[in-house]
Write a protein that holds these residues in place. Structure first.
Motif, short mmCIF file in Angstrom:
data_model
loop_
_atom_site.label_atom_id
_atom_site.label_comp_id
_atom_site.label_asym_id
_atom_site.label_seq_id
_atom_site.Cartn_x
_atom_site.Cartn_y
_atom_site.Cartn_z
N ARG A 174 -12.75 -4.52 8.98
CA ARG A 174 -11.91 -5.38 8.16
C ARG A 174 -10.77 -4.56 7.57
N ALA A 175 -9.77 -5.26 7.07
CA ALA A 175 -8.66 -4.54 6.46
C ALA A 175 -9.17 -3.77 5.26
N PRO A 176 -8.79 -2.49 5.12
CA PRO A 176 -9.27 -1.72 3.97
C PRO A 176 -8.66 -2.22 2.66
N VAL A 177 -9.44 -2.10 1.60
CA VAL A 177 -8.90 -2.39 0.26
C VAL A 177 -7.95 -1.25 -0.10
N PRO A 178 -6.73 -1.56 -0.51
CA PRO A 178 -5.77 -0.48 -0.85
C PRO A 178 -6.07 0.12 -2.21
N ILE A 179 -7.18 0.89 -2.25
CA ILE A 179 -7.68 1.38 -3.54
C ILE A 179 -6.65 2.28 -4.23
N ALA A 180 -6.06 3.19 -3.44
CA ALA A 180 -5.11 4.13 -4.05
C ALA A 180 -3.94 3.38 -4.69
N ASN B 292 0.84 -1.20 0.00
CA ASN B 292 0.00 0.00 0.00
C ASN B 292 0.87 1.25 0.00
N GLU B 293 1.52 1.48 -1.11
CA GLU B 293 2.42 2.63 -1.22
C GLU B 293 2.49 3.03 -2.70
N PRO B 294 2.84 4.29 -2.94
CA PRO B 294 2.87 4.76 -4.34
C PRO B 294 4.13 4.33 -5.08
#
Lengths: 548, 213
Positions: free
Chosen positions: B62-68, B35-37
Motif C-alpha cells: 500500500r502507499a506508505p504513510v508520509p510520516i516524515a 511528501n517533502e520537507p
C-alpha cells in the motif's frame, strides 16, 4: 483550519457564541473597562465557569476571562485525536524533579469551559473522611469544610449537570439517586466488573457528566468514544454548554482569548482589577473583587507574577505556600489482552469504576486511596502508552498495536500526599506575552510509590482472573493537578480560607482545584464545582451581612 | 504478518453518518500533504525518513504513510506538547540537534551518513540512543534517551497513528460523529466496524469488510 475561534475573539459587541446551535449567537451584556465590576474571574472552567454563573444569578456584575477560544462543538470539533489538541494548554512549561510531569493533554485545558471541554466526565464525590484526613486518617491536612455541607453541594452539581449514574452507589453515606440513568456498559467496563466480582469487591457504573437521555439541546450520548478529544454532539455536560450559557443569560460577560497577566493592587493592600491581553494589546478591567481560577499551574503563576513592591513574594503569599503542595494524581494502569473482541474505542472511556480501595483502610501499607476505572484509549493515546512504557518500536510495536481490539485495561486515579517540594515557580524564560513561564517540579514520595505498587498488583490480578494474557503495567503517568493555593483554618499554613478568600487580601479569591489541601482518589471536577457553588452562596451571604 | 482486518478501509465511511464535515476537512487535509520537507534541511530530511522506516516499517502493498512529512509539519507549525523536561531544548531545536547527532554517530562508527548504512546498523544506533549510550559534543547536554522517548518515538508514532492507513491495520473504527456505536458488549460489532479475520477465514473477512460503511 477550523481554528477561526483561536484567532479573533467571539465574545464581544454584545453577543457571544451559542455552543448549542450551528452558527448560533446569544446576547451578552457588556461592561466597560472603567466600570468597576463586582467580580473579575480569571478562568472559565469547573471553578471559574461555575462561580461566574452562580454569582451572576445572584445579581452580581461579573466579567470572566479565559485565554482560550469560544468553540461551537457541532461545527468545529472533528473526530480526530490530533486536530483536537487545539483544546489543550500547549504554551511552554518546564518540568523537572525526580518524576517530571507530562503536561499539556489530560491535565490541561485552554478554552471557554476549561478542561471540562475534553474531560472524561467522571463525576465522583470525595469520601467524607478525606476532608479531615489529618484528624481521622492520620495523613495530609484537614479541610476547613464539613462533608455534610459538601454533600448538599454535590447534589446541586449532579442535578445541574444531569449526571448519569446508578440507582444505588455502593460506597459512602447515602446520596440521592442520580438524575439520569446509568449508561450501558461496554466490553471494557464488563472486564472490570467481572474482575471485581472474581476478586470479591464491589463495582459500579461510573457516574458520568454525559446525558443518557435528551436534555434540552443535548442529545443522549451516542458512544462515539472521542470524549477526551471534545464532544462534537454536546451530550457532554461541560462548563462550555452548561454553566457558561447560564452565566451569560444571567448577565455575566465572558471574554475569550483574554490572557490575564497581572493583578493590580492599591496602597491600601486591596486588588483593583486585572491586566489582560486581548486583540493585540494589554488592557485593564477594574473590579471590586478578583477571583483566580486558572487551575493548579496558572493560578499560582498569576499570583506569583503579580508580585510588586508591596507584595514582593507574590499576592496572597504571606504563608509562602503559593505554588507549593502541588498534587498530581497518579494514573497508573494494568493492561492485558483478552480472547474476546473488546473494541474499547466505543463509548465513554471509563464506564465502570471501583472505589473499594478508597473506602477500605485495611490491607494497605500506605496512606490514601485510589479508584480504578475501565479504559478506552484511542490509537494515538494507546501507542504513546505502549512505546513510552515498554520502549517498543519497529515490528515489535506493530505486532503489539495489532491487538488493539482485544486490549482491556484498568487505570487508577490515585491519591498523592501533599509535599512542599512539589511546586510551581516562575522560570526565567518568557512566553509570547512576555510573562515568565512556569517551572513545575515534581517527585513522588515513598507513600505515593507504595500506593501505586498496591494498585498495580491488585489490578493485574483482577485482569488475570478474567483470562487476560500478556499483562503489563504502566508505571509512569499522572493526571489531575491540585494544590498550590490550599485552603485552611490558619493563615500561616494556608493561602485561602474555607470561602476561597485570600487571608492576605480580602478582595482576592481563588476558586479551582488549587485550593485542595489533599486530593483523594477521585477525579476532582465535581468537587471543584461543588466548592464553587458553596463559595457563591457564601459570597451572597457575606454581601447580605455587609462583610464582603 | 498476515492482515488481521483484510479489505477494511476507514475511508469507506467518509460519506456515511460516521463522518461529520469538520472531520472530513481535517482528514482530507492530512491525507493530501506533499511528501517533502518544509522545515527540515535535505540532510535532516534524509536522516528523518530513514529513522521513520525503522521505527515504523510499513508494508509494501500500500502507499506508505508520509510520516516524515507529518513530523515536518508539526515543526513548521511549531505545534508543541505544552511542556518540556528541563534537560531538553525546545521542540524544533531538539529535533535539529538530535538528527545531527545521530548522523554524526553513524559517520563516526560506519563512515557514512545514517540514511546510507544498512538497516541492522541503523537499528543498533537507534537502540543505543534509546538506552542513552550516545553522547558527545553534538548532543550539547541533551540526554539521548530523553530525546528518543520524548521526541523521536513520540512524534513519529503520533504522526503514524494519526493516519487512516494505521487505523485500518488495527481495526480502529475511526471517526464516529454523529453516528457513534450501538453494540457495546463482548464480540459485538456494528455493521460499520471492521471484521477481524479468524485463521482460515480471511476471504470471508475481506468480503465482509468490503461492505463496511
Amino acid at each position: 483550519m477550523l481554528d477561526e475561534a483561536l484567532h479573533s475573539p467571539r465574545g464581544k459587541d454584545g453577543r457571544a457564541p451559542d455552543p448549542l446551535r450551528v452558527g448560533g449567537w446569544m446576547p451578552m451584556r457588556q461592561y466597560g473597562e472603567n466600570d468597576e465590576v463586582d467580580f473579575a474571574i480569571v478562568g472559565t472552567g469547573a471553578g471559574g465557569g461555575t462561580l461566574a454563573c452562580k454569582l451572576a444569578e445572584a445579581g452580581f456584575s461579573v466579567v470572566g476571562f479565559d485565554a482560550g477560544a469560544w468553540w461551537r462543538p457541532l461545527e468545529e470539533f472533528a473526530s480526530d485525536e490530533t486536530h483536537q489538541e487545539k483544546l489543550f494548554w500547549t504554551d511552554e512549561r518546564i518540568c523537572d524533579g525526580d518524576n517530571p510531569l507530562k503536561l499539556g493533554s489530560n491535565n490541561s485545558g485552554k478554552a471557554i469551559g476549561g478542561s471540562t471541554v475534553h474531560f472524561a466526565m467522571v463525576s465522583l464525590r470525595f469520601r467524607p473522611e478525606w476532608l479531615k484526613s489529618r484528624s481521622l486518617l492520620g495523613y495530609g491536612a484537614d479541610w476547613p469544610l464539613d462533608w455534610r455541607e459538601m454533600w448538599r453541594y454535590y447534589t446541586e452539581v449532579e442535578q445541574a449537570l444531569k449526571i448519569a449514574g446508578p440507582v444505588n452507589y455502593p460506597w459512602g453515606p447515602p446520596r440521592p439517586r442520580y438524575p439520569y440513568r446509568a449508561h450501558e456498559l461496554n466490553a471494557a467496563a464488563l472486564v472490570l466488573a467481572k474482575g471485581c466480582e472474581a476478586m470479591g469487591i464491589p463495582w459500579s457504573e461510573t457516574p458520568l457528566a454525559t446525558v443518557s437521555a435528551p436534555r434540552g439541546r443535548s442529545p443522549p450520548c451516542v458512544y462515539r468514544g472521542f470524549c477526551v478529544s471534545g464532544c462534537s454532539t454536546n451530550a457532554k455536560q461541560s462548563a462550555l454548554i452548561t454553566w457558561i450559557p447560564r452565566a451569560v443569560k444571567a448577565g455575566a460577560e465572558i471574554r475569550d482569548l483574554a490572557m490575564a497577566g497581572r493583578i493590580e493592587t492599591n496602597d491600601a493592600g486591596y486588588v483593583t482589577g486585572v491586566h489582560y491581553y486581548r486583540e493585540g494589546q494589554w488592557r485593564f478591567q477594574r473590579a471590586r473583587n478578583v477571583v483566580v481560577a486558572g487551575y493548579a499551574i496558572e493560578t499560582p503563576r498569576l499570583l506569583l507574577s503579580s508580585a510588586n513592591s508591596q507584595f514582593p513574594d507574590g499576592l496572597a503569599n504571606s504563608s509562602g505556600l503559593v505554588g507549593k503542595n502541588l498534587m498530581a494524581q497518579t494514573n497508573q494502569a494494568a493492561w492485558g489482552v483478552m480472547e474476546d473482541e473488546i473494541r474499547w474505542y466505543k463509548g465513554p472511556p471509563s464506564l465502570a469504576v471501583t472505589e473499594h480501595w478508597n473506602y477500605t483502610d485495611t490491607g494497605k501499607d500506605f496512606f490514601g486511596g485510589y479508584a480504578y476505572m475501565s479504559q478506552g484509549p484511542l490509537p494515538r493515546a494507546w501507542v504513546s502508552s505502549l512505546a513510552g512504557n515498554r520502549g517498543l518500536w519497529g515490528d515489535a510495536l506493530l505486532r503489539a498495536m495489532e491487538k488493539y481490539n482485544h486490549q482491556a485495561g484498568l487505570k487508577i486515579v490515585g491519591e498523592v500526599l501533599p509535599q512542599e517540594r512539589n511546586r510551581v515557580a516562575l522560570a526565567d524564560e518568557k512566553d509570547r506575552y512576555g510573562l515568565p513561564i512556569a517551572r513545575v517540579t515534581y517527585s513522588l514520595c515513598d507513600n505515593d510509590k507504595a500506593l501505586v505498587k498496591h494498585a498495580l498488583n491488585f489490578m493485574s490480578q483482577s485482569l488475570s482472573v478474567v483470562g487476560a494474557r500478556d499483562i503489563w503495567t504502566e508505571s509512569d503517568d499522572t493526571c489531575h493537578l491540585n494544590g498550590t493555593a490550599r485552603m485552611g483554618d490558619d493563615p500561616r499554613t494556608s493561602v485561602v480560607n474555607a470561602d476561597c478568600r485570600s487571608w492576605d487580601i480580602p478582595n482576592l479569591w481563588v476558586c479551582d482545584g488549587s485550593v485542595f489541601p489533599t486530593v483523594g482518589g477521585v477525579n476532582p471536577s465535581l468537587t471543584i464545582q461543588a466548592i464553587a457553588c458553596r463559595t457563591a452562596d457564601r459570597i451572597r451571604a457575606m454581601a447580605a451581612q455587609g462583610s464582603l | 504478518m498476515p492482515e488481521r482486518y483484510p479489505g477494511y478501509d476507514v475511508l469507506a465511511k467518509r460519506a456515511t453518518p460516521s463522518w461529520n464535515e469538520p472531520t472530513r476537512r481535517v482528514i482530507d487535509a492530512r491525507l493530501s500533504i506533499p511528501n517533502e520537507p518544509r522545515f527540515f534541511t535535505m540532510q535532516e530530511w534524509e536522516t528523518l525518513t530513514a529513522i521513520c522506516d525503522r521505527i515504523v516499517p510499513q508494508p509494501k502493498d500500500r502507499a506508505p504513510v508520509p510520516i516524515a512529512a507529518l513530523v515536518d509539519r508539526k515543526m513548521t507549525n511549531d505545534e508543541r506538547d505544552g511542556y518540556r523536561q528541563a534537560s531538553m531544548p525546545k521542540m524544533q531545536q531538539a529535533w535539529q540537534r538530535g538528527l545531527a547527532a545521530l548522523d554524526a554517530a553513524a559517520r563516526a562508527s560506519h563512515g557514512a551518513p545514517f540514511h546510507a548504512i544498512a538497516a541492522v546498523k541503523q537499528d543498533v544506533l537507534l537502540k543505543a540512543m534509546q538506552n542513552g549510550e550516545l553522547s558527545g559534543p553534538e548532543w550539547n547536554g541533551m540526554p539521548a534517551h530523553t530525546f528518543f522517548s520524548e521526541r523521536l518515538a513520540h512524534d513519529i508514532l503520533a504522526a503514524y497513528y494519526s493516519h487512516s492507513s494505521s487505523w485500518n491495520e488495527i481495526g480502529f473504527g475511526g471517526p464516529a460523529s454523529p453516528r457513534g456505536y450501538v453494540r457495546m458488549n463482548f464480540n459485538r460489532r456494528d455493521s460499520w466496524e471492521a471484521v477481524e479475520a479468524k485463521p482460515g477465514h480471511e476471504a470471508a473477512a475481506r468480503k465482509a469488510n468490503e461492505r463496511v460503511g
